[in-house]
Design an enzyme around this catalytic site. Structure first.
Site, PDB file in Angstrom:
ATOM      1  N   ASN A  64       0.816  -1.235   0.000  1.00 13.66           N
ATOM      2  CA  ASN A  64       0.000   0.000   0.000  1.00 13.66           C
ATOM      3  C   ASN A  64       0.840   1.272   0.000  1.00 13.66           C
ATOM      4  O   ASN A  64       0.449   2.272  -0.589  1.00 13.66           O
ATOM      5  CB  ASN A  64      -1.017  -0.018   1.149  1.00 13.66           C
ATOM      6  N   LYS A  84      12.478  -7.173   1.362  1.00 14.96           N
ATOM      7  CA  LYS A  84      11.509  -7.836   0.492  1.00 14.96           C
ATOM      8  C   LYS A  84      10.277  -6.946   0.433  1.00 14.96           C
ATOM      9  O   LYS A  84       9.624  -6.696   1.445  1.00 14.96           O
ATOM     10  CB  LYS A  84      11.124  -9.204   1.072  1.00 14.96           C
ATOM     11  N   GLY A 134       2.644  -5.086   7.603  1.00 20.02           N
ATOM     12  CA  GLY A 134       1.642  -5.813   6.824  1.00 20.02           C
ATOM     13  C   GLY A 134       0.442  -6.114   7.694  1.00 20.02           C
ATOM     14  O   GLY A 134       0.177  -5.421   8.685  1.00 20.02           O
ATOM     15  N   GLU A 191       4.564  -3.660  12.348  1.00 21.73           N
ATOM     16  CA  GLU A 191       3.669  -2.531  12.049  1.00 21.73           C
ATOM     17  C   GLU A 191       2.479  -3.112  11.308  1.00 21.73           C
ATOM     18  O   GLU A 191       2.588  -3.475  10.137  1.00 21.73           O
ATOM     19  CB  GLU A 191       4.399  -1.486  11.174  1.00 21.73           C
ATOM     20  N   LEU A 192       1.340  -3.215  12.004  1.00 19.58           N
ATOM     21  CA  LEU A 192       0.226  -4.005  11.457  1.00 19.58           C
ATOM     22  C   LEU A 192      -1.001  -3.144  11.180  1.00 19.58           C
ATOM     23  O   LEU A 192      -0.896  -1.931  11.025  1.00 19.58           O
ATOM     24  CB  LEU A 192      -0.064  -5.162  12.419  1.00 19.58           C
ATOM     25  N   CYS A 236      -3.098   2.098   6.408  1.00 21.70           N
ATOM     26  CA  CYS A 236      -3.265   1.478   7.731  1.00 21.70           C
ATOM     27  C   CYS A 236      -3.787   2.498   8.733  1.00 21.70           C
ATOM     28  O   CYS A 236      -4.588   2.166   9.594  1.00 21.70           O
ATOM     29  CB  CYS A 236      -1.927   0.934   8.205  1.00 21.70           C
TER      30      CYS A 236
HETATM   31  P1  NAD Z   1       0.404  -8.845   4.068  1.00 22.21           P
HETATM   32  O1  NAD Z   1       0.565  -9.243   5.489  1.00 22.21           O
HETATM   33  O2  NAD Z   1      -0.381  -9.733   3.203  1.00 22.21           O
HETATM   34  O3  NAD Z   1       1.824  -8.701   3.366  1.00 22.21           O
HETATM   35  C1  NAD Z   1       2.826  -7.825   3.817  1.00 22.21           C
HETATM   36  C2  NAD Z   1       4.173  -8.310   3.324  1.00 22.21           C
HETATM   37  O4  NAD Z   1       4.431  -9.578   3.887  1.00 22.21           O
HETATM   38  C3  NAD Z   1       4.278  -8.485   1.819  1.00 22.21           C
HETATM   39  O5  NAD Z   1       5.607  -8.214   1.420  1.00 22.21           O
HETATM   40  C4  NAD Z   1       3.984  -9.951   1.637  1.00 22.21           C
HETATM   41  O6  NAD Z   1       4.523 -10.478   0.434  1.00 22.21           O
HETATM   42  C5  NAD Z   1       4.634 -10.529   2.852  1.00 22.21           C
HETATM   43  N1  NAD Z   1       4.062 -11.776   3.334  1.00 22.21           N
HETATM   44  C6  NAD Z   1       2.868 -12.343   3.035  1.00 22.21           C
HETATM   45  N2  NAD Z   1       2.725 -13.493   3.719  1.00 22.21           N
HETATM   46  C7  NAD Z   1       3.837 -13.641   4.472  1.00 22.21           C
HETATM   47  C8  NAD Z   1       4.282 -14.612   5.402  1.00 22.21           C
HETATM   48  N3  NAD Z   1       3.556 -15.695   5.693  1.00 22.21           N
HETATM   49  N4  NAD Z   1       5.485 -14.417   6.000  1.00 22.21           N
HETATM   50  C9  NAD Z   1       6.206 -13.321   5.732  1.00 22.21           C
HETATM   51  N5  NAD Z   1       5.852 -12.372   4.859  1.00 22.21           N
HETATM   52  C10 NAD Z   1       4.679 -12.533   4.242  1.00 22.21           C
HETATM   53  O7  NAD Z   1      -0.159  -7.374   4.094  1.00 22.21           O
HETATM   54  P2  NAD Z   1      -0.579  -6.492   2.844  1.00 22.21           P
HETATM   55  O8  NAD Z   1      -1.905  -6.950   2.381  1.00 22.21           O
HETATM   56  O9  NAD Z   1       0.546  -6.424   1.883  1.00 22.21           O
HETATM   57  O10 NAD Z   1      -0.674  -5.051   3.503  1.00 22.21           O
HETATM   58  C11 NAD Z   1      -1.837  -4.537   4.022  1.00 22.21           C
HETATM   59  C12 NAD Z   1      -1.792  -4.587   5.536  1.00 22.21           C
HETATM   60  O11 NAD Z   1      -0.644  -3.907   6.006  1.00 22.21           O
HETATM   61  C13 NAD Z   1      -2.981  -3.878   6.150  1.00 22.21           C
HETATM   62  O12 NAD Z   1      -3.457  -4.635   7.227  1.00 22.21           O
HETATM   63  C14 NAD Z   1      -2.380  -2.576   6.643  1.00 22.21           C
HETATM   64  O13 NAD Z   1      -3.060  -1.989   7.723  1.00 22.21           O
HETATM   65  C15 NAD Z   1      -1.014  -3.007   7.038  1.00 22.21           C
HETATM   66  N6  NAD Z   1      -0.090  -1.874   7.056  1.00 22.21           N
HETATM   67  C16 NAD Z   1       0.343  -1.423   8.254  1.00 22.21           C
HETATM   68  C17 NAD Z   1       1.169  -0.321   8.312  1.00 22.21           C
HETATM   69  C18 NAD Z   1       1.649   0.233   9.614  1.00 22.21           C
HETATM   70  O14 NAD Z   1       2.526   1.080   9.592  1.00 22.21           O
HETATM   71  N7  NAD Z   1       1.121  -0.182  10.735  1.00 22.21           N
HETATM   72  C19 NAD Z   1       1.549   0.311   7.131  1.00 22.21           C
HETATM   73  C20 NAD Z   1       1.102  -0.196   5.928  1.00 22.21           C
HETATM   74  C21 NAD Z   1       0.273  -1.296   5.901  1.00 22.21           C
END
Ligand code: NAD
Length: 513
Positions: free
Chosen positions: A130, A153, A205, A227-228, A261
């Site tokens: 995002n 990554k 993520g 950071e979730l 997020c």
């Molecule tokens: P995601 O958890 O699906 O993926 C995030 C990253 O992790 C990607 O690079 C993905 O390829 C990788 N990934 C996926 N599965 C994995 C695993 N099993 N082990 C390790 N890595 C893995 O999240 P997303 O859909 O890419 O992002 C959206 C989420 O991120 C939303 O929930 C959003 O709120 C959150 N987010 C949080 C912040 C923050 O600062 N708190 C900022 C941006 C996004």
């Protein structure tokens, strides 16, 4: 760059790519950490120049790959990245400097303590789609300035942002292997990074993936920053500037197609201004222009999968009695992104405490507006979420707004604004509960890139022993007891009564026994 194909990858290939990258990074990191801060900052300067001269190109890459408008890419990715680079380059030296601690008690006058900061070694960064550029870039800058090597990554749907970051650091004068961008599938990334040997992992993520990573990391007690997700509350008080509040909710809830997020999601409005606020917000949303050019207000969702997930969540809200108060129109003709990636900006009302919008993160252009009786009810609802990322309070009474802000269970709360503190390099970022652990950004974020050793030494040279060392005796026992009484007792007269007994052992510091 270590490339691992998405398809046909056998289980070990991602792990192998990360292990190889870690080995090269570790070899490069020791010489990098041995440089002075000024030398590291000087070597990274070329990266800053490269970034400055590639702003348009990187903006375009993010726009095409993620779908966000060029305006959103510029304002919320490139600008924060440039600000972060400049801020950390200037302030990192101070964040890294050893710090002498003030003594905690007169009794321990002979001890002096200094905090020494050191890089972790090889830092892993896993980042989402995002904000595919700004998030990992500023983390990588901090990590490198602090003396670490970095394995990055980025999300599989936004590899171009990661390649752009690799291009930036590739332009700097860094040892070979110090920074590596690996392209491996998300599902393999957790085990690959954790078994691959990184010394600390920064993951941004979803909450679900964050929990999986934490469980895996437990096997190595690997330090993590997570950071979730978030489901932020915005509290609109009765004395708020409603035009500004509506514009602020619009920007933070719907820019980047609502895929932020820290975007406003649960809008809690004091009952006496609920109707006028809702009307203003709905009028703005009805005129909100979907598209892709500079005269559009928001773009497509990044993936059809994400759009469908948001549609399902809206349907679940409607099934529980929520109503659509306003929606934006479909994009006009001539848009090059597929139509099925667009979703209307949506305002929902009539939300109960169990409606998904109130309990879960909706990662798309959807906000819910609820009336509340007073500040206390607003705070109770705001703080009832399992998330605690960011929040906001909208009021002309700034003092009262700051008091309410401080009572919100969120890592960052803005007054008469929302979300934007992610772009302030000096403010820590990071939430509570399901929003994660630890901080990125600011001094606190820089500190996460460092491990701290405290070095404790004698203040007086030439002492032979501490008062509490052997040989033990009745007199030593009484003297140490007097020390405890001296430290604990009040008033002063009681403290002073302990002094003669304490003084009997004081000269043990220098005495041969
Ligand atoms: P995601 O958890 O699906 O993926 C995030 C990253 O992790 C990607 O690079 C993905 O390829 C990788 N990934 C996926 N599965 C994995 C695993 N099993 N082990 C390790 N890595 C893995 O999240 P997303 O859909 O890419 O992002 C959206 C989420 O991120 C939303 O929930 C959003 O709120 C959150 N987010 C949080 C912040 C923050 O600062 N708190 C900022 C941006 C996004």
């Amino acid at each position: 760059m270590a490339l691992v194909p998405e398809k046909g990858t056998h289980d070990g290939a991602a792990g192998e790519a990360v292990r190889e990258a870690v080995a090269r990074a570790r070899a490069a990191q020791s010489s990098w950490a041995a440089l002075s801060y000024a030398q590291r900052a000087a070597r990274l300067k070329k990266a800053g120049r490269y970034l400055a001269s590639h702003i348009d190109e990187i903006t375009e890459t993010i726009h095409r790959e993620n779908g966000k408008l060029r305006m959103d890419a510029l304002a919320a990715e490139l600008l924060p990245a440039v600000l972060a680079f400049s801020y950390y380059s200037k302030r990192g030296r101070k964040f890294l400097a050893p710090r002498k601690l003030r003594g905690g008690s007169l009794l321990m006058f002979n001890k002096q303590s200094i905090l020494v900061k050191k890089p972790w070694g090889v830092v892993g960064i896993i980042s989402p789609w995002n904000y595919p550029f700004a998030i990992p870039f500023s983390e990588a800058v901090m990590a490198l300035l602090a003396g670490n090597a970095v394995i990055l990554k980025t999300a599989s749907v936004t590899p171009g942002a990661g390649r752009a970051i690799a291009g930036i650091f590739g332009a700097a004068d860094l040892p070979e292997g110090l920074f590596t961008h690996v392209e491996i599938p998300g599902a393999k990334a957790g085990p690959a990074f954790i078994s691959g040997g990184v010394d600390k992992l920064f993951f941004t993520g979803s909450t679900a993936t964050g929990k999986e990573i934490m469980a895996l990391a437990a096997s190595r007690l690997l330090p993590l920053v997570l950071e979730l997700g978030g489901a932020d509350a915005a509290i609109i008080r009765g004395d708020a500037d409603l035009d500004r509040a509506a514009l602020g909710v619009l920007w933070s809830g719907f820019s980047n197609a609502g895929q932020s997020c820290g975007g406003a999601q649960r809008i809690l409005v004091h009952r006496d201004v609920y109707r006028p606020f809702l009307e203003k917000l709905c009028a703005l949303v009805r005129n909100f222009r979907a598209g892709e050019g500079e005269d559009s207000d928001f773009g497509p969702m990044t993936t059809v999968k994400q759009k469908e997930a948001v549609e399902k969540q809206i349907a679940a809200c409607l099934a529980m009695g929520a109503k659509i108060a306003a929606q934006s129109a479909a994009p006009g003709p001539g848009v090059s992104f597929p139509a099925e990636r667009f979703i209307p900006a949506t305002v929902l009302t009539d939300l109960g405490p169990e409606t998904p919008l109130m309990t879960d993160e909706i990662f798309g252009p959807v906000v819910g507006v609820c009336p509340v009786q007073d500040d206390d009810e607003a705070l109770r609802i705001a703080n009832s979420s399992s998330y605690g990322l960011t929040g906001s309070v909208w009021s002309k009474d700034r003092r009262r707004a700051r008091e309410i802000a401080a009572r919100m269970n969120a890592g960052a709360v803005m007054v008469n604004d929302h979300l934007m503190s992610h772009g302030l390099a000096e403010t820590p970022w990071g939430g509570f509960g399901d929003s994660g652990l630890g901080k990125t950004h600011g001094e606190a974020g820089f500190a996460e890139m460092l491990k701290t050793t405290v070095v404790v030494d004698d203040a007086l040279p030439g002492t032979r022993r501490n008062l509490w060392w052997h040989p033990y005796s009745e007199e030593v026992f009484r003297g140490i007891r007097a020390a405890a009484v001296f430290a604990a007792a009040s008033p002063l007269s009681k403290k002073l009564r302990a002094v003669p007994t304490l003084l009997k052992i004081f000269f043990r510091y220098w005495k041969k026994e």
